[in-house]
Design an enzyme around this catalytic site. Structure first.
Site, PDB file in Angstrom:
ATOM      1  N   THR A 159      -2.689  93.378  79.597  1.00  0.00           N
ATOM      2  CA  THR A 159      -2.289  91.679  79.215  1.00  0.00           C
ATOM      3  C   THR A 159      -3.017  90.845  80.097  1.00  0.00           C
ATOM      4  OG1 THR A 159      -0.232  91.900  80.187  1.00  0.00           O
ATOM      5  CG2 THR A 159      -0.074  92.597  78.099  1.00  0.00           C
TER       6      THR A 159
ATOM      7  N   GLU B 240       1.180  94.001  72.923  1.00  0.00           N
ATOM      8  CA  GLU B 240       1.913  95.060  73.070  1.00  0.00           C
ATOM      9  C   GLU B 240       2.076  95.744  71.656  1.00  0.00           C
ATOM     10  OE1 GLU B 240       2.816  92.783  74.943  1.00  0.00           O
ATOM     11  OE2 GLU B 240       3.371  93.072  77.174  1.00  0.00           O
TER      12      GLU B 240
ATOM     13  N   LYS C 222      12.730  71.910  76.149  1.00  0.00           N
ATOM     14  CA  LYS C 222      14.854  71.743  76.502  1.00  0.00           C
ATOM     15  C   LYS C 222      15.293  70.247  77.071  1.00  0.00           C
ATOM     16  CE  LYS C 222      14.764  77.143  77.539  1.00  0.00           C
ATOM     17  NZ  LYS C 222      13.562  76.845  79.025  1.00  0.00           N
TER      18      LYS C 222
ATOM     19  N   TRP D 155      16.476  72.032  71.552  1.00  0.00           N
ATOM     20  CA  TRP D 155      15.715  73.108  71.784  1.00  0.00           C
ATOM     21  C   TRP D 155      14.486  72.645  71.017  1.00  0.00           C
ATOM     22  CZ3 TRP D 155      14.955  78.676  72.749  1.00  0.00           C
ATOM     23  CH2 TRP D 155      15.736  79.829  73.398  1.00  0.00           C
TER      24      TRP D 155
END
Ligand code: ADP
Length: 544
Positions: free
Chosen positions: A186, A330, A438, A443
């Protein structure tokens, strides 16, 4: 009761054997590092992968050893995919766009025994001489005529010389299907890069899952050009999926600019392509400026970051359908694809566009859940959001040589993404959990604000990041790269968002920059963009 069926392992070599036997004369076209276009076919790929497998044995590599690659998409890289994995070794694709220290770390951590590199990446290797000291060989992927010389690495091996000494006969070993076949790290935006270790079984199952009509929709009639690099999650599985069905493969090498890609699309009759949004921005802008169109391109798979609706529209205007997909290193990577259902045929154009811009529905093999703070699934109403968790046979269960497992919760892999799902199973990625703004307990989705900005005619690229705010905790700020000769001020921004998002979601400020920083896989580098914004805020505070 056990069934009476053969327990044949799912192996990467079986894809190559099938392609060579039944699609042997189907072409693989590559922009070679030497310059000219290179052409051969699946039968040739098989022969040369066998030669490579024999060469790897001669180099003394043993079952499970890791073989590093630093290469663009091309026929030799494809030979490594099959020659290395097929012979029971692990093909470790390294992203050359990472920082040098990260590349060094990855080579060390993976314990690579041999490195195969395109000549163009030799300068990277020369900075890592100490780390390469124990290698069995450093092979440069070119012919004798183009072999570079290096004072720092005097024992470079020429790929074509290595292969020329070998037989093209090799018996692909029948190994356990859970044997590792590939390794991809990654990009390590948080902490050190982590190695995802794919198995033969996961690679074959993923390829079988993505060839179907509602994902890539691949067949022997297709000509496939993966713009997504083979060092980025196995080019999203296309080097396995295309030979599985006998589709023609067109490898662009390092030439990813609009003019080069368009020329290849046209000359090779490309029907399907795949890549991240940033690459398509370059292609579409170039095509606009040159008034070009596509003759054969039908489908464009886009993922890695959110596709703005305006990009889907631009491809549609050129006769190509966008398949918006979501995935991670992944998850091999494909997990979601936004293909509309028959019942959506009668929707208005704008509604169809809105659905196609979602990240899509789970493909068979990937199970998912979206959990709220209480750990229970949120309502499937397209509004309630929570943590996206996935599981399935091509989802990582751990990382290579790391004691700590991926974030798991009772057998589910924590993606780190915040998402909603509607009643038809269409998932919308609201944000990466660390990128969400936030503000005052609410949100705000940076992706939603970016998508809207992206549609403005003056804006070439847009990013939204959070800045600290004494009253609200965080507030969104819009950062834009403008098209040449265009202007965009605060009032333009207020007009742009008016009526499209809640008032408290509208960014506090707009900052114009010449360029936005991207990660090694083409995503916006939000941490750095936040730093740019804070720097600009500090500068403005000093001026006023
Ligand atoms: P890295 O984690 O190394 O940056 P990955 O390719 O594994 O690279 O990134 C996976 C992440 O990319 C996902 O968790 C998600 O946040 C983002 N992503 C991938 N596809 C999409 C998409 N279609 N829309 C929005 N975000 C996406």
């Amino acid at each position: 009761m056990l069934a009476k069926m053969m327990n044949s392992p799912l192996l990467v070599s079986s894809i190559l054997r099938h392609a060579a036997a039944y699609h042997g004369d189907t072409e693989i076209v590559s922009c070679s590092v030497e310059g000219p276009i290179h052409r051969y076919n699946y039968a040739d790929l098989n022969r040369r992968s066998c030669k490579l497998a024999n060469a790897l044995c001669r180099l003394g590599l043993r079952f499970g050893d890791r073989v590093g690659t630093l290469a663009w998409n091309g026929h030799r890289h494809l030979e490594l995919y099959y020659g290395v994995s097929g012979s029971g070794l692990v093909c470790h694709t390294i992203n050359p766009r990472l920082f040098r220290e990260q590349i060094g770390y990855i080579i060390d951590h993976a314990g690579d025994s041999v490195i195969f590199s395109d000549p163009v990446f030799l300068p990277i290797l020369e900075t890592l001489v100490d780390r390469l000291a124990g290698m069995k060989a450093i092979v440069i992927m070119t012919d004798v005529a183009h072999m570079p010389a290096s004072e720092k690495l005097p024992n470079l091996v020429c790929y074509e010389t290595l292969l020329s000494a070998e037989s093209d006969d090799f018996d692909w070993p029948v190994v356990d299907e859970n044997t590792a076949c590939g390794l991809c790290y990654t990009s390590g935006t948080t902490g050190d890069p982590k190695g995802v270790l794919y198995s033969h079984r996961s690679a074959v199952l993923h390829a079988m899952a993505v060839v179907v009509p509602d994902v890539y929709g691949l067949s022997a009639a297709d000509s496939v050009l993966p713009v997504v690099p083979m060092f980025h999650v196995n080019a999203w599985g296309l080097p396995f999926a295309a030979p599985m069905v006998g589709a023609k493969l067109v490898m662009p090498g390092p030439n990813l600019d609009g003019a080069s890609l368009h020329a290849l699309f046209e000359s090779e009759g490309v029907t399907l392509t795949a890549g991240v949004p940033t690459v398509w921005l370059g292609l579409l802008d170039w095509m606009d400026s040159q008034r070009k169109c596509f003759s054969t391109l039908k489908r464009v798979a886009i993922g890695g970051s959110a596709v703005p609706p305006v990009m889907i529209q631009r491809f549609q205007d050129l006769g190509a359908t966008v398949r918006h997909a979501w995935g991670m290193t992944e998850t091999s990577p494909v997990g979601l694809v936004a293909t509309l259902l028959p019942k959506h045929a009668s929707l208005a154009h704008e509604q169809k566009l809105a659905l196609a811009s979602k990240q899509g529905r789970p493909i068979f093999g990937v199970e998912l859940r979206i959990d709220g703070d209480d750990g229970r699934p949120v309502a499937c109403d397209g509004k309630a959001f929570g943590a996206l968790r996935v599981r399935g046979p091509w989802v990582a269960d751990g990382y290579y040589n790391v004691a700590e497992s991926p974030a798991h919760s009772a057998g589910w892999f924590e993606t780190g993404d915040v998402a909603t799902m509607d009643e038809d199973g269409f998932v919308r990625i609201v944000d990466r959990s660390k990128d969400v703004v936030k503000s005052g307990g609410e949100w705000i989705s940076s992706i939603e604000l970016e998508n809207i900005a992206q549609a403005h005619p003056a804006i070439r690229e847009a990013a939204v990041v959070a800045v600290p705010d004494a009253r609200w905790g965080e507030r969104p700020v819009l950062v834009v790269v403008l098209k040449p000769g265009q202007g965009f001020d605060h009032q333009d921004m207020l007009d742009l968002y008016a009526g499209k998002v809640a008032r408290w979601s509208v960014p506090d400020a707009v900052i114009s920059v010449d360029e936005l920083p991207h990660t090694a896989t083409g995503k916006l580098r939000k941490v750095e963009i936040r730093r740019i914004v804070l720097g600009e805020y500090a500068r403005r505070a000093r001026v006023t």
